[in-house]
Design a protein around this motif. Structure first.
Motif, PDB file in Angstrom:
ATOM      1  N   ARG A  10       0.823  -1.230   0.000  1.00  0.00           N
ATOM      2  CA  ARG A  10       0.000   0.000   0.000  1.00  0.00           C
ATOM      3  C   ARG A  10       0.847   1.264   0.000  1.00  0.00           C
ATOM      4  O   ARG A  10       0.636   2.153  -0.806  1.00  0.00           O
ATOM      5  N   ASP A  11       1.788   1.343   0.928  1.00  0.00           N
ATOM      6  CA  ASP A  11       2.637   2.537   0.976  1.00  0.00           C
ATOM      7  C   ASP A  11       3.528   2.622  -0.249  1.00  0.00           C
ATOM      8  O   ASP A  11       3.784   3.711  -0.758  1.00  0.00           O
ATOM      9  N   GLY A  12       3.991   1.483  -0.727  1.00  0.00           N
ATOM     10  CA  GLY A  12       4.811   1.461  -1.940  1.00  0.00           C
ATOM     11  C   GLY A  12       4.032   1.970  -3.144  1.00  0.00           C
ATOM     12  O   GLY A  12       4.542   2.772  -3.929  1.00  0.00           O
ATOM     13  N   GLU A  13       2.799   1.515  -3.294  1.00  0.00           N
ATOM     14  CA  GLU A  13       1.953   2.000  -4.390  1.00  0.00           C
ATOM     15  C   GLU A  13       1.720   3.506  -4.272  1.00  0.00           C
ATOM     16  O   GLU A  13       1.773   4.229  -5.267  1.00  0.00           O
ATOM     17  N   LYS A  14       1.455   3.959  -3.068  1.00  0.00           N
ATOM     18  CA  LYS A  14       1.196   5.380  -2.836  1.00  0.00           C
ATOM     19  C   LYS A  14       2.442   6.210  -3.172  1.00  0.00           C
ATOM     20  O   LYS A  14       2.348   7.226  -3.863  1.00  0.00           O
ATOM     21  N   LEU A  15       3.594   5.760  -2.725  1.00  0.00           N
ATOM     22  CA  LEU A  15       4.844   6.466  -3.004  1.00  0.00           C
ATOM     23  C   LEU A  15       5.121   6.509  -4.503  1.00  0.00           C
ATOM     24  O   LEU A  15       5.454   7.568  -5.056  1.00  0.00           O
ATOM     25  N   LEU A  16       4.968   5.386  -5.171  1.00  0.00           N
ATOM     26  CA  LEU A  16       5.208   5.340  -6.616  1.00  0.00           C
ATOM     27  C   LEU A  16       4.216   6.237  -7.364  1.00  0.00           C
ATOM     28  O   LEU A  16       4.583   6.899  -8.335  1.00  0.00           O
ATOM     29  N   ARG A  17       2.962   6.289  -6.897  1.00  0.00           N
ATOM     30  CA  ARG A  17       1.977   7.176  -7.525  1.00  0.00           C
ATOM     31  C   ARG A  17       2.391   8.639  -7.368  1.00  0.00           C
ATOM     32  O   ARG A  17       2.340   9.407  -8.318  1.00  0.00           O
ATOM     33  N   PHE A  18       2.823   9.020  -6.170  1.00  0.00           N
ATOM     34  CA  PHE A  18       3.280  10.397  -5.954  1.00  0.00           C
ATOM     35  C   PHE A  18       4.415  10.756  -6.901  1.00  0.00           C
ATOM     36  O   PHE A  18       4.408  11.808  -7.532  1.00  0.00           O
ATOM     37  N   LEU A  19       5.396   9.874  -6.980  1.00  0.00           N
ATOM     38  CA  LEU A  19       6.577  10.187  -7.787  1.00  0.00           C
ATOM     39  C   LEU A  19       6.286  10.155  -9.280  1.00  0.00           C
ATOM     40  O   LEU A  19       6.856  10.949 -10.027  1.00  0.00           O
ATOM     41  N   THR A  20       5.424   9.279  -9.737  1.00  0.00           N
ATOM     42  CA  THR A  20       5.089   9.292 -11.164  1.00  0.00           C
ATOM     43  C   THR A  20       4.154  10.453 -11.505  1.00  0.00           C
ATOM     44  O   THR A  20       4.155  10.925 -12.633  1.00  0.00           O
ATOM     45  N   THR A  21       3.401  10.929 -10.534  1.00  0.00           N
ATOM     46  CA  THR A  21       2.520  12.084 -10.762  1.00  0.00           C
ATOM     47  C   THR A  21       3.312  13.382 -10.780  1.00  0.00           C
ATOM     48  O   THR A  21       3.121  14.225 -11.648  1.00  0.00           O
ATOM     49  N   TYR A  22       4.201  13.558  -9.813  1.00  0.00           N
ATOM     50  CA  TYR A  22       4.924  14.828  -9.663  1.00  0.00           C
ATOM     51  C   TYR A  22       6.368  14.760 -10.160  1.00  0.00           C
ATOM     52  O   TYR A  22       7.028  15.784 -10.251  1.00  0.00           O
ATOM     53  N   HIS A  23       6.899  13.589 -10.437  1.00  0.00           N
ATOM     54  CA  HIS A  23       8.224  13.320 -11.001  1.00  0.00           C
ATOM     55  C   HIS A  23       9.382  13.573 -10.050  1.00  0.00           C
ATOM     56  O   HIS A  23      10.322  12.799 -10.020  1.00  0.00           O
ATOM     57  N   ALA A  24       9.346  14.659  -9.294  1.00  0.00           N
ATOM     58  CA  ALA A  24      10.426  14.949  -8.345  1.00  0.00           C
ATOM     59  C   ALA A  24       9.849  15.687  -7.143  1.00  0.00           C
ATOM     60  O   ALA A  24       9.147  16.681  -7.303  1.00  0.00           O
ATOM     61  N   LEU A  25      10.145  15.149  -5.960  1.00  0.00           N
ATOM     62  CA  LEU A  25       9.744  15.790  -4.709  1.00  0.00           C
ATOM     63  C   LEU A  25      10.940  15.745  -3.762  1.00  0.00           C
ATOM     64  O   LEU A  25      11.824  14.894  -3.890  1.00  0.00           O
ATOM     65  N   LYS A  26      10.952  16.638  -2.820  1.00  0.00           N
ATOM     66  CA  LYS A  26      11.993  16.621  -1.802  1.00  0.00           C
ATOM     67  C   LYS A  26      11.776  15.415  -0.883  1.00  0.00           C
ATOM     68  O   LYS A  26      10.641  15.046  -0.578  1.00  0.00           O
ATOM     69  N   ILE A  44      11.878   3.472   0.808  1.00  0.00           N
ATOM     70  CA  ILE A  44      12.598   4.319  -0.143  1.00  0.00           C
ATOM     71  C   ILE A  44      13.936   3.672  -0.510  1.00  0.00           C
ATOM     72  O   ILE A  44      14.297   3.591  -1.683  1.00  0.00           O
ATOM     73  N   THR A  45      14.648   3.189   0.499  1.00  0.00           N
ATOM     74  CA  THR A  45      15.935   2.528   0.252  1.00  0.00           C
ATOM     75  C   THR A  45      15.748   1.309  -0.642  1.00  0.00           C
ATOM     76  O   THR A  45      16.499   1.113  -1.607  1.00  0.00           O
ATOM     77  N   SER A  46      14.736   0.508  -0.348  1.00  0.00           N
ATOM     78  CA  SER A  46      14.478  -0.703  -1.136  1.00  0.00           C
ATOM     79  C   SER A  46      14.102  -0.364  -2.580  1.00  0.00           C
ATOM     80  O   SER A  46      14.647  -0.957  -3.521  1.00  0.00           O
ATOM     81  N   LEU A  47      13.183   0.577  -2.775  1.00  0.00           N
ATOM     82  CA  LEU A  47      12.756   0.946  -4.139  1.00  0.00           C
ATOM     83  C   LEU A  47      13.901   1.585  -4.920  1.00  0.00           C
ATOM     84  O   LEU A  47      14.013   1.396  -6.133  1.00  0.00           O
ATOM     85  N   ASN A  48      14.759   2.326  -4.233  1.00  0.00           N
ATOM     86  CA  ASN A  48      15.919   2.932  -4.884  1.00  0.00           C
ATOM     87  C   ASN A  48      16.898   1.839  -5.339  1.00  0.00           C
ATOM     88  O   ASN A  48      17.387   1.870  -6.472  1.00  0.00           O
ATOM     89  N   GLY A  51      15.838   0.157  -8.393  1.00  0.00           N
ATOM     90  CA  GLY A  51      15.811   1.017  -9.569  1.00  0.00           C
ATOM     91  C   GLY A  51      14.418   1.512  -9.929  1.00  0.00           C
ATOM     92  O   GLY A  51      14.206   2.045 -11.022  1.00  0.00           O
ATOM     93  N   ARG A  52      13.470   1.361  -9.024  1.00  0.00           N
ATOM     94  CA  ARG A  52      12.090   1.799  -9.299  1.00  0.00           C
ATOM     95  C   ARG A  52      11.902   3.282  -9.015  1.00  0.00           C
ATOM     96  O   ARG A  52      10.975   3.898  -9.537  1.00  0.00           O
ATOM     97  N   ILE A  53      12.764   3.846  -8.157  1.00  0.00           N
ATOM     98  CA  ILE A  53      12.793   5.289  -7.920  1.00  0.00           C
ATOM     99  C   ILE A  53      14.255   5.705  -7.903  1.00  0.00           C
ATOM    100  O   ILE A  53      15.159   4.860  -7.862  1.00  0.00           O
ATOM    101  N   TYR A  54      14.493   6.990  -7.930  1.00  0.00           N
ATOM    102  CA  TYR A  54      15.848   7.520  -7.906  1.00  0.00           C
ATOM    103  C   TYR A  54      15.947   8.534  -6.775  1.00  0.00           C
ATOM    104  O   TYR A  54      15.106   9.424  -6.656  1.00  0.00           O
ATOM    105  N   TYR A  55      16.962   8.379  -5.934  1.00  0.00           N
ATOM    106  CA  TYR A  55      17.183   9.311  -4.829  1.00  0.00           C
ATOM    107  C   TYR A  55      18.502  10.035  -5.063  1.00  0.00           C
ATOM    108  O   TYR A  55      19.569   9.430  -5.055  1.00  0.00           O
ATOM    109  N   ASP A  56      18.413  11.337  -5.293  1.00  0.00           N
ATOM    110  CA  ASP A  56      19.595  12.172  -5.464  1.00  0.00           C
ATOM    111  C   ASP A  56      19.897  12.802  -4.115  1.00  0.00           C
ATOM    112  O   ASP A  56      19.274  13.794  -3.727  1.00  0.00           O
TER     113      ASP A  56
END
Length: 174
Positions: A10-26, A44-48, A51-56
């Motif tokens: 659930r939280d993973g889906e929500k996080l991925l939705r946020f990032l695909t909707t807004y592309h970049a958030l702090k 976040i560490t696991s998804l990074n 390779g499903r998200i990118y953390y700069d």
């Protein structure tokens, strides 16, 4: 305590939705949205790593791709700070089209968060006047409050200035 399935599903889906909707958030914005939980840090560490998200880490951005980190939409990031600062419960939010960065619903009201870059006041005014008038409350994010004098947008609830730390200042509530 959340189960592993709740965190990673659930939280993973929500996080991925946020990032695909807004592309970049702090990173801080995402943590605030999820209530600053250790489980979200792990997610976040696991998804990074997957390779499903990118953390700069240098810029503090969580992104849907490395390209989004190279050219983040600072207007969307500022608008998201305003959304996070909103006092009423938010039922739904999503991205918008220029100059609207975010649409959201709270209780029985619809809101838009617009971003007006410096020296773009005339353009944004023109675009807003060309659109059909909607019954929506508007929050307008500016780099400097002096920009507000150059705008004549209808339905503005408040002008907002967001500093580098995500602190929102409100002006000219109507």
């Amino acid at each position: 305590m959340k189960t592993r399935d709740q965190i990673y599903h659930r939280d993973g889906e929500k996080l991925l939705r946020f990032l695909t909707t807004y592309h970049a958030l702090k990173y801080e914005q995402v943590m605030k949205m999820f209530g600053n939980q250790d489980s979200i840090r792990s997610l976040i560490t696991s998804l990074n790593k997957q390779g499903r998200i990118y953390y700069d880490k240098e810029s503090g951005l969580l992104c849907d791709s490395p390209e989004a980190a190279n050219n983040p939409d600072h207007g969307t990031i500022a608008a998201f700070w305003v959304l996070l600062d909103f006092e009423k419960p938010i039922l739904f939010h999503t991205s918008g089209d220029f100059p609207v960065k975010l649409h959201f619903f709270s209780e029985d009201e619809e809101y838009e968060i617009l971003y007006v870059p410096p020296e773009q006041e005339i353009l944004v005014d023109h675009v807003m006047k060309s659109l059909p008038r909607q019954e929506v409350l508007r929050l307008v994010v500016l780099k400097d409050i002096a920009q507000a004098a150059k705008l004549s947008i209808e339905g503005v609830l408040a002008f907002c200035v967001v500093d580098e730390d995500g602190v929102v200042s409100y002006y000219g509530r109507r």
